[in-house]
Design a protein around this motif. Sequence first.
Motif, PDB file in Angstrom:
ATOM      1  N   SER A  61      14.398  34.426   3.924  1.00 33.60           N
ATOM      2  CA  SER A  61      15.622  33.958   4.568  1.00 33.60           C
ATOM      3  C   SER A  61      15.317  33.111   5.810  1.00 33.60           C
ATOM      4  CB  SER A  61      16.496  35.143   4.964  1.00 33.60           C
ATOM      5  OG  SER A  61      17.624  34.697   5.696  1.00 33.60           O
ATOM      6  N   LEU A  62      16.025  31.998   5.922  1.00 38.54           N
ATOM      7  CA  LEU A  62      15.967  31.160   7.112  1.00 38.54           C
ATOM      8  C   LEU A  62      17.270  31.233   7.903  1.00 38.54           C
ATOM      9  CD1 LEU A  62      14.285  27.967   5.580  1.00 38.54           C
ATOM     10  CD2 LEU A  62      13.197  29.904   6.710  1.00 38.54           C
ATOM     11  N   SER A  63      18.113  32.190   7.548  1.00 35.24           N
ATOM     12  CA  SER A  63      19.429  32.323   8.183  1.00 35.24           C
ATOM     13  C   SER A  63      19.316  32.931   9.570  1.00 35.24           C
ATOM     14  CB  SER A  63      20.340  33.194   7.308  1.00 35.24           C
ATOM     15  OG  SER A  63      21.439  33.662   8.042  1.00 35.24           O
ATOM     16  N   PRO A  64      19.869  32.282  10.594  1.00 35.28           N
ATOM     17  CA  PRO A  64      19.884  32.885  11.945  1.00 35.28           C
ATOM     18  C   PRO A  64      20.650  34.201  11.990  1.00 35.28           C
ATOM     19  CG  PRO A  64      20.409  30.538  12.034  1.00 35.28           C
ATOM     20  CD  PRO A  64      20.433  30.922  10.593  1.00 35.28           C
ATOM     21  N   ILE A  65      21.714  34.312  11.196  1.00 36.42           N
ATOM     22  CA  ILE A  65      22.491  35.558  11.166  1.00 36.42           C
ATOM     23  C   ILE A  65      21.632  36.696  10.619  1.00 36.42           C
ATOM     24  CG2 ILE A  65      24.528  36.699  10.238  1.00 36.42           C
ATOM     25  CD1 ILE A  65      25.118  34.518  12.289  1.00 36.42           C
ATOM     26  N   SER A  66      20.907  36.420   9.535  1.00 30.21           N
ATOM     27  CA  SER A  66      20.012  37.425   8.964  1.00 30.21           C
ATOM     28  C   SER A  66      18.936  37.831   9.973  1.00 30.21           C
ATOM     29  CB  SER A  66      19.363  36.891   7.688  1.00 30.21           C
ATOM     30  OG  SER A  66      18.419  37.795   7.178  1.00 30.21           O
ATOM     31  N   ALA A  67      18.406  36.844  10.697  1.00 28.06           N
ATOM     32  CA  ALA A  67      17.375  37.139  11.703  1.00 28.06           C
ATOM     33  C   ALA A  67      17.929  38.030  12.804  1.00 28.06           C
ATOM     34  CB  ALA A  67      16.836  35.838  12.290  1.00 28.06           C
ATOM     35  N   LEU A  68      19.124  37.723  13.284  1.00 23.03           N
ATOM     36  CA  LEU A  68      19.727  38.520  14.348  1.00 23.03           C
ATOM     37  C   LEU A  68      19.970  39.960  13.901  1.00 23.03           C
ATOM     38  CD1 LEU A  68      22.234  35.945  15.872  1.00 23.03           C
ATOM     39  CD2 LEU A  68      20.183  36.887  16.970  1.00 23.03           C
ATOM     40  N   LYS A  69      20.397  40.126  12.644  1.00 20.28           N
ATOM     41  CA  LYS A  69      20.621  41.470  12.122  1.00 20.28           C
ATOM     42  C   LYS A  69      19.313  42.261  12.073  1.00 20.28           C
ATOM     43  CE  LYS A  69      24.720  40.491   9.286  1.00 20.28           C
ATOM     44  NZ  LYS A  69      25.246  40.394   7.890  1.00 20.28           N
ATOM     45  N   SER A  70      18.258  41.583  11.640  1.00 21.66           N
ATOM     46  CA  SER A  70      16.954  42.255  11.562  1.00 21.66           C
ATOM     47  C   SER A  70      16.442  42.640  12.953  1.00 21.66           C
ATOM     48  CB  SER A  70      15.930  41.349  10.859  1.00 21.66           C
ATOM     49  OG  SER A  70      16.258  41.171   9.504  1.00 21.66           O
ATOM     50  N   ILE A  71      16.604  41.733  13.913  1.00 19.54           N
ATOM     51  CA  ILE A  71      16.171  42.010  15.289  1.00 19.54           C
ATOM     52  C   ILE A  71      16.978  43.161  15.883  1.00 19.54           C
ATOM     53  CG2 ILE A  71      16.081  41.061  17.630  1.00 19.54           C
ATOM     54  CD1 ILE A  71      15.610  38.287  16.241  1.00 19.54           C
ATOM     55  N   PHE A  72      18.284  43.153  15.638  1.00 23.36           N
ATOM     56  CA  PHE A  72      19.136  44.214  16.164  1.00 23.36           C
ATOM     57  C   PHE A  72      18.740  45.571  15.590  1.00 23.36           C
ATOM     58  CE2 PHE A  72      23.118  46.756  15.855  1.00 23.36           C
ATOM     59  CZ  PHE A  72      23.333  46.928  17.213  1.00 23.36           C
ATOM     60  N   ALA A 127       7.888  24.522   5.576  1.00 23.39           N
ATOM     61  CA  ALA A 127       6.835  24.799   6.556  1.00 23.39           C
ATOM     62  C   ALA A 127       6.801  23.720   7.627  1.00 23.39           C
ATOM     63  CB  ALA A 127       5.481  24.902   5.862  1.00 23.39           C
ATOM     64  N   ARG A 128       6.925  22.468   7.207  1.00 27.55           N
ATOM     65  CA  ARG A 128       6.913  21.358   8.185  1.00 27.55           C
ATOM     66  C   ARG A 128       8.114  21.446   9.115  1.00 27.55           C
ATOM     67  NH1 ARG A 128       6.002  18.275   3.494  1.00 27.55           N
ATOM     68  NH2 ARG A 128       7.984  17.210   3.802  1.00 27.55           N
ATOM     69  N   LEU A 129       9.257  21.831   8.575  1.00 30.39           N
ATOM     70  CA  LEU A 129      10.474  21.944   9.379  1.00 30.39           C
ATOM     71  C   LEU A 129      10.364  23.056  10.417  1.00 30.39           C
ATOM     72  CD1 LEU A 129      13.487  20.996   9.680  1.00 30.39           C
ATOM     73  CD2 LEU A 129      14.076  22.833   8.083  1.00 30.39           C
ATOM     74  N   LEU A 130       9.709  24.150  10.030  1.00 32.06           N
ATOM     75  CA  LEU A 130       9.627  25.316  10.903  1.00 32.06           C
ATOM     76  C   LEU A 130       8.497  25.241  11.922  1.00 32.06           C
ATOM     77  CD1 LEU A 130      10.207  28.113   8.240  1.00 32.06           C
ATOM     78  CD2 LEU A 130      11.767  27.501  10.096  1.00 32.06           C
ATOM     79  N   ARG A 131       7.537  24.346  11.710  1.00 31.95           N
ATOM     80  CA  ARG A 131       6.299  24.381  12.494  1.00 31.95           C
ATOM     81  C   ARG A 131       6.553  24.281  14.001  1.00 31.95           C
ATOM     82  NH1 ARG A 131       2.673  20.912   9.203  1.00 31.95           N
ATOM     83  NH2 ARG A 131       2.960  22.632   7.750  1.00 31.95           N
ATOM     84  N   ALA A 132       7.342  23.304  14.434  1.00 31.12           N
ATOM     85  CA  ALA A 132       7.566  23.100  15.873  1.00 31.12           C
ATOM     86  C   ALA A 132       8.319  24.274  16.504  1.00 31.12           C
ATOM     87  CB  ALA A 132       8.297  21.780  16.113  1.00 31.12           C
ATOM     88  N   PRO A 133       9.456  24.728  15.918  1.00 32.89           N
ATOM     89  CA  PRO A 133      10.140  25.868  16.537  1.00 32.89           C
ATOM     90  C   PRO A 133       9.320  27.157  16.520  1.00 32.89           C
ATOM     91  CG  PRO A 133      11.240  25.207  14.495  1.00 32.89           C
ATOM     92  CD  PRO A 133      10.277  24.133  14.841  1.00 32.89           C
ATOM     93  N   ILE A 134       8.496  27.345  15.492  1.00 30.88           N
ATOM     94  CA  ILE A 134       7.654  28.547  15.450  1.00 30.88           C
ATOM     95  C   ILE A 134       6.599  28.495  16.548  1.00 30.88           C
ATOM     96  CG2 ILE A 134       5.894  29.766  14.106  1.00 30.88           C
ATOM     97  CD1 ILE A 134       8.733  30.367  13.219  1.00 30.88           C
ATOM     98  N   ARG A 135       6.007  27.318  16.778  1.00 32.41           N
ATOM     99  CA  ARG A 135       5.032  27.186  17.864  1.00 32.41           C
ATOM    100  C   ARG A 135       5.665  27.546  19.208  1.00 32.41           C
ATOM    101  NH1 ARG A 135       0.170  24.930  16.782  1.00 32.41           N
ATOM    102  NH2 ARG A 135      -0.068  23.710  14.856  1.00 32.41           N
ATOM    103  N   LEU A 136       6.892  27.062  19.434  1.00 33.04           N
ATOM    104  CA  LEU A 136       7.593  27.382  20.675  1.00 33.04           C
ATOM    105  C   LEU A 136       7.861  28.886  20.775  1.00 33.04           C
ATOM    106  CD1 LEU A 136       9.061  26.575  23.257  1.00 33.04           C
ATOM    107  CD2 LEU A 136      11.105  26.122  21.861  1.00 33.04           C
ATOM    108  N   ALA A 137       8.324  29.489  19.666  1.00 32.06           N
ATOM    109  CA  ALA A 137       8.611  30.922  19.674  1.00 32.06           C
ATOM    110  C   ALA A 137       7.345  31.734  19.949  1.00 32.06           C
ATOM    111  CB  ALA A 137       9.233  31.343  18.341  1.00 32.06           C
TER     112      ALA A 137
END
Length: 375
Positions: A61-72, A127-137
């Motif tokens: 999943s690349l969904s921000p909502i799914s990510a927030l649920k998992s983090i919570f 992978a190319r799309l995610l590379r920059a934001p993942i590096r920042l994270a």
Amino acid sequence: MPKILYLIAEDWFFCSHFLARAQAAQKAGFEVVVMTRVGTHADTIRSHGLRVLPWNLDRRSLSPISALKSIFQVWRIYRSERPALVHHIALKPLLYGSLAARLAGGVKIINAPVGMGYIFSSSDWRARLLRAPIRLALRLLLNPPNSKVIFESPDAEKAFVEEHTVRAEDARLIRGAGVDLALFTPTPEPDGVPTVVLPARMLWDKGIKDFVDAARQLKAEGVQARFLLAGAPDTANFAAIPEETLHAWAEEGSIEYLGFRSDIPDLMRQCAIVCLPSAYREGLPKALLEGLAAARPIVTTNVEGCCETVIEGVNGLMVPPRDPARLANALRTLLADRPRRILMGQASRKLAETEFSQETVIAQTLAVYAEWPGT
């Protein structure tokens, strides 16, 4: 009794790579909790006296909502369980877990950035799309205060320190999951047609197609050998090879597709060469460590992680990634020379004993846990 919580995406990966360390932590006086996506291995974890907490994580999943649920969900567990130490394994667990730990407060963190080759090496558009934001994270979350970062490869450690993503004083090197030297014992190579086995998840980035192309070339030349693919597609991974493709390759006759195998020690005893032509940055592939312990020569690529397992020309051969012709050449060389394979296998076993034993990895991991007094 201090509590350690392992946060990991898949229960099968925990069993394969971390169960022995968790058992050692338990014997050292820790209460051990494993938070993971429950699949087919949760009962195995529980059978060793470890507690399992289900985690609703979708690796694809690349969904921000799914990510927030998992983090919570992780944050709530950290607030209720109050672990003294959390061990986050692989990309999503270390990002989500580090954020949850920061919000929960008072949690000591170990981050293990293993299995991150897809994001940083794959040519896939995701992978190319995610590379920059993942590096920042990673800059923000990989090495927060009161944390240590465990690397499996000195190249990875060096890169993250030089990029100022990890403080040098917080970096630790533990080379892979280690291998059980009593389970993977050296045995003579079987007589008859030699067998080359590629044991891995069936992912494009593992070089599976390069192996198939190399096998086709060698079969066309009349080389007498069997080429086996042992492993199942990881359907939660974007790079998974479809089952129908694997079966189609097998029907061509150049390779044999075995699917998932639980009898890897037996499989190692049946083979002459262990091959993993991975095209991306690995952690330290356990399949290659098992090949070393089984006293088999290794043919792999000169990429991060894989290259750790080979002393060129001594216990194996390395080739460039995504080069099936060079891969075929290396396999041809060893398939034609059984005495050389035997000598290389002996060198592989010695390397496993001196560098990659499970006991060494357990001791190094417990030493990291002990760096916080009172933990």
